[in-house]
Design a protein around this motif. Sequence first.
Motif, PDB file in Angstrom:
ATOM      1  N   ARG A  21       0.798  -1.221   0.000  1.00  0.00           N
ATOM      2  CA  ARG A  21       0.000   0.000   0.000  1.00  0.00           C
ATOM      3  C   ARG A  21       0.826   1.264   0.000  1.00  0.00           C
ATOM      4  O   ARG A  21       0.275   2.363  -0.114  1.00  0.00           O
ATOM      5  N   GLY A  22       2.130   1.144   0.155  1.00  0.00           N
ATOM      6  CA  GLY A  22       2.952   2.345   0.296  1.00  0.00           C
ATOM      7  C   GLY A  22       3.057   2.771   1.748  1.00  0.00           C
ATOM      8  O   GLY A  22       2.328   2.284   2.614  1.00  0.00           O
ATOM      9  N   ASP A  25       0.084   5.384   3.094  1.00  0.00           N
ATOM     10  CA  ASP A  25      -1.254   4.811   3.234  1.00  0.00           C
ATOM     11  C   ASP A  25      -1.316   3.674   4.245  1.00  0.00           C
ATOM     12  O   ASP A  25      -2.340   3.002   4.350  1.00  0.00           O
ATOM     13  N   ARG A 115       8.851   1.982  -3.646  1.00  0.00           N
ATOM     14  CA  ARG A 115       8.067   2.916  -2.845  1.00  0.00           C
ATOM     15  C   ARG A 115       8.947   4.022  -2.287  1.00  0.00           C
ATOM     16  O   ARG A 115       8.572   5.181  -2.256  1.00  0.00           O
ATOM     17  N   GLU A 119       7.683   7.598  -3.378  1.00  0.00           N
ATOM     18  CA  GLU A 119       7.094   8.449  -2.355  1.00  0.00           C
ATOM     19  C   GLU A 119       8.145   9.439  -1.871  1.00  0.00           C
ATOM     20  O   GLU A 119       9.329   9.224  -2.021  1.00  0.00           O
TER      21      GLU A 119
ATOM     22  N   GLY B  22       2.733  13.972  -4.696  1.00  0.00           N
ATOM     23  CA  GLY B  22       1.778  12.863  -4.741  1.00  0.00           C
ATOM     24  C   GLY B  22       0.430  13.287  -4.195  1.00  0.00           C
ATOM     25  O   GLY B  22       0.299  14.343  -3.580  1.00  0.00           O
ATOM     26  N   ALA B  24      -1.681  11.595  -1.963  1.00  0.00           N
ATOM     27  CA  ALA B  24      -1.952  11.334  -0.547  1.00  0.00           C
ATOM     28  C   ALA B  24      -1.276  12.367   0.341  1.00  0.00           C
ATOM     29  O   ALA B  24      -1.824  12.760   1.364  1.00  0.00           O
ATOM     30  N   ASP B  25      -0.095  12.817  -0.055  1.00  0.00           N
ATOM     31  CA  ASP B  25       0.667  13.737   0.789  1.00  0.00           C
ATOM     32  C   ASP B  25       0.313  15.197   0.558  1.00  0.00           C
ATOM     33  O   ASP B  25       0.984  16.082   1.087  1.00  0.00           O
ATOM     34  N   ARG B 115       2.028   9.312 -10.863  1.00  0.00           N
ATOM     35  CA  ARG B 115       1.465   9.249  -9.517  1.00  0.00           C
ATOM     36  C   ARG B 115       0.185   8.428  -9.512  1.00  0.00           C
ATOM     37  O   ARG B 115      -0.069   7.652  -8.602  1.00  0.00           O
ATOM     38  N   GLU B 119       0.355   5.370  -6.924  1.00  0.00           N
ATOM     39  CA  GLU B 119      -0.482   5.417  -5.733  1.00  0.00           C
ATOM     40  C   GLU B 119      -1.724   4.577  -5.993  1.00  0.00           C
ATOM     41  O   GLU B 119      -2.108   4.342  -7.126  1.00  0.00           O
ATOM     42  N   ASN B 120      -2.329   4.133  -4.925  1.00  0.00           N
ATOM     43  CA  ASN B 120      -3.492   3.257  -5.103  1.00  0.00           C
ATOM     44  C   ASN B 120      -4.751   4.067  -5.359  1.00  0.00           C
ATOM     45  O   ASN B 120      -5.699   4.032  -4.593  1.00  0.00           O
ATOM     46  N   GLN B 121      -4.746   4.828  -6.445  1.00  0.00           N
ATOM     47  CA  GLN B 121      -5.904   5.642  -6.776  1.00  0.00           C
ATOM     48  C   GLN B 121      -6.768   4.887  -7.779  1.00  0.00           C
ATOM     49  O   GLN B 121      -6.765   5.187  -8.971  1.00  0.00           O
TER      50      GLN B 121
END
Lengths: 209, 209
Positions: A21-22, A25, A115, A119, B22, B24-25, B115, B119-121
């Motif tokens: 999941r990174g 997350d 990752r 990230e 990214g 999420a951040d 991204r 990322e899990n988008q």
Amino acid sequence: MQKIDTKTKILNAAEQLFAERGFADTSLRLITSQAEVNLASVNYHFGSKKELIQAVLARYLEVFIPGLETALSELNETDERIDQRNVFECLVGPLLALNAFKHRGTTAFLQLLGRGYVENQGHLRWFITTHYGEVMDSFNQAVQNANPHLSKEEIFWRLHFTLGTVVFTMASSKALIDIAKADFKNEVDIEGLIRKVIPFISAGVSTAK
Amino acid sequence: MQKIDTKTKILNAAEQLFAERGFADTSLRLITSQAEVNLASVNYHFGSKKELIQAVLARYLEVFIPGLETALSELNETDERIDQRNVFECLVGPLLALNAFKHRGTTAFLQLLGRGYVENQGHLRWFITTHYGEVMDSFNQAVQNANPHLSKEEIFWRLHFTLGTVVFTMASSKALIDIAKADFKNEVDIEGLIRKVIPFISAGVSTAK
DNA sequence: GTCTATATATAGATAGAC
DNA sequence: GTCTATCTATATATAGAC
């Protein structure tokens, strides 16, 4: 049945979740519930989430880096002309050896590494380069020796392209493997992915200008 | 000096921050403070963070996709045998056109795309494939026509490796260009970078099995 | 359309009993 | 070393005045 101590339980759970999941997350709550330990134990054993991330990666680097160092120095000792592909092969052995170290270790390590690059874990890049910068330099040198017809600049570019290919592939490996399964009924694992990607990057690196 | 409306201010700020850090951040607070608008305006104009992410990407896709469609149909109309390299050239024009559409548009678009994959988008992949699946299929078809000796699956893999190479290169393009300038006294820009990476990925894609 | 204020959820981290 | 309970910070999202 062996008793596993709390610290290791946390490392195992964190490793799997981080890879899937990174880092951002994956909450400490998710880790500790999967590890079946108390939430507070993460901070007791590791101090912080950042240090936990570093510890997860360090467990692999401590196995992988010496393996790579050995492979590179063995390569340098041979009398044969060093070929491009032999240099990349130096990576394959130590990478696959991680599967002996831990179940699905190769997968986990490469995903974590991906990752870490993708990230914004600045602390992680700092951690890796300060601890293991030396071996990265000698890998670079080996590629140059294998490609005397290429300028340093050309090698610089192509190695970065290579890094990009691998890192991105590993970071999105779950999605790729899912799609391959759905669209082509083909079950691929991480080792299969490595074997698929090596011809690709090898062709790219050694292609004429 | 042109007045920029709130919606556009949000899109601009979000785009830059999403590409750099990214999804999420990047918090809505960070976006709205950089855009100098009120926090609540994001939900008023876009409904949610997810929809904002989609809107940021859509702004580029609406320019890029028609450009790619045009280039591909022009390619199909030529009588010459279609070469692998010509297919990739279809991407270059529409990609560079994004720089005319918006400052540093090419870089931003490719970074955002990367991204989205890494990322899990899940919602983003759904959004892209349902809206633009058709043109992706025809690009895929063009690559297949240029490489009749390769299976569909093999092409799938190599195209994804390609995507990884490009996305990572763009994500670190600033650093790469700086290093090239310092170490090799070579001034490269984004277009130069694209021209450097094409032989690399072209060799990877069309290399024998 | 834009603001303040706030609801609601979840994050990492810690104090202190045991 | 491990637990419960809680602190503090930050997240997305919304209600309602203007």
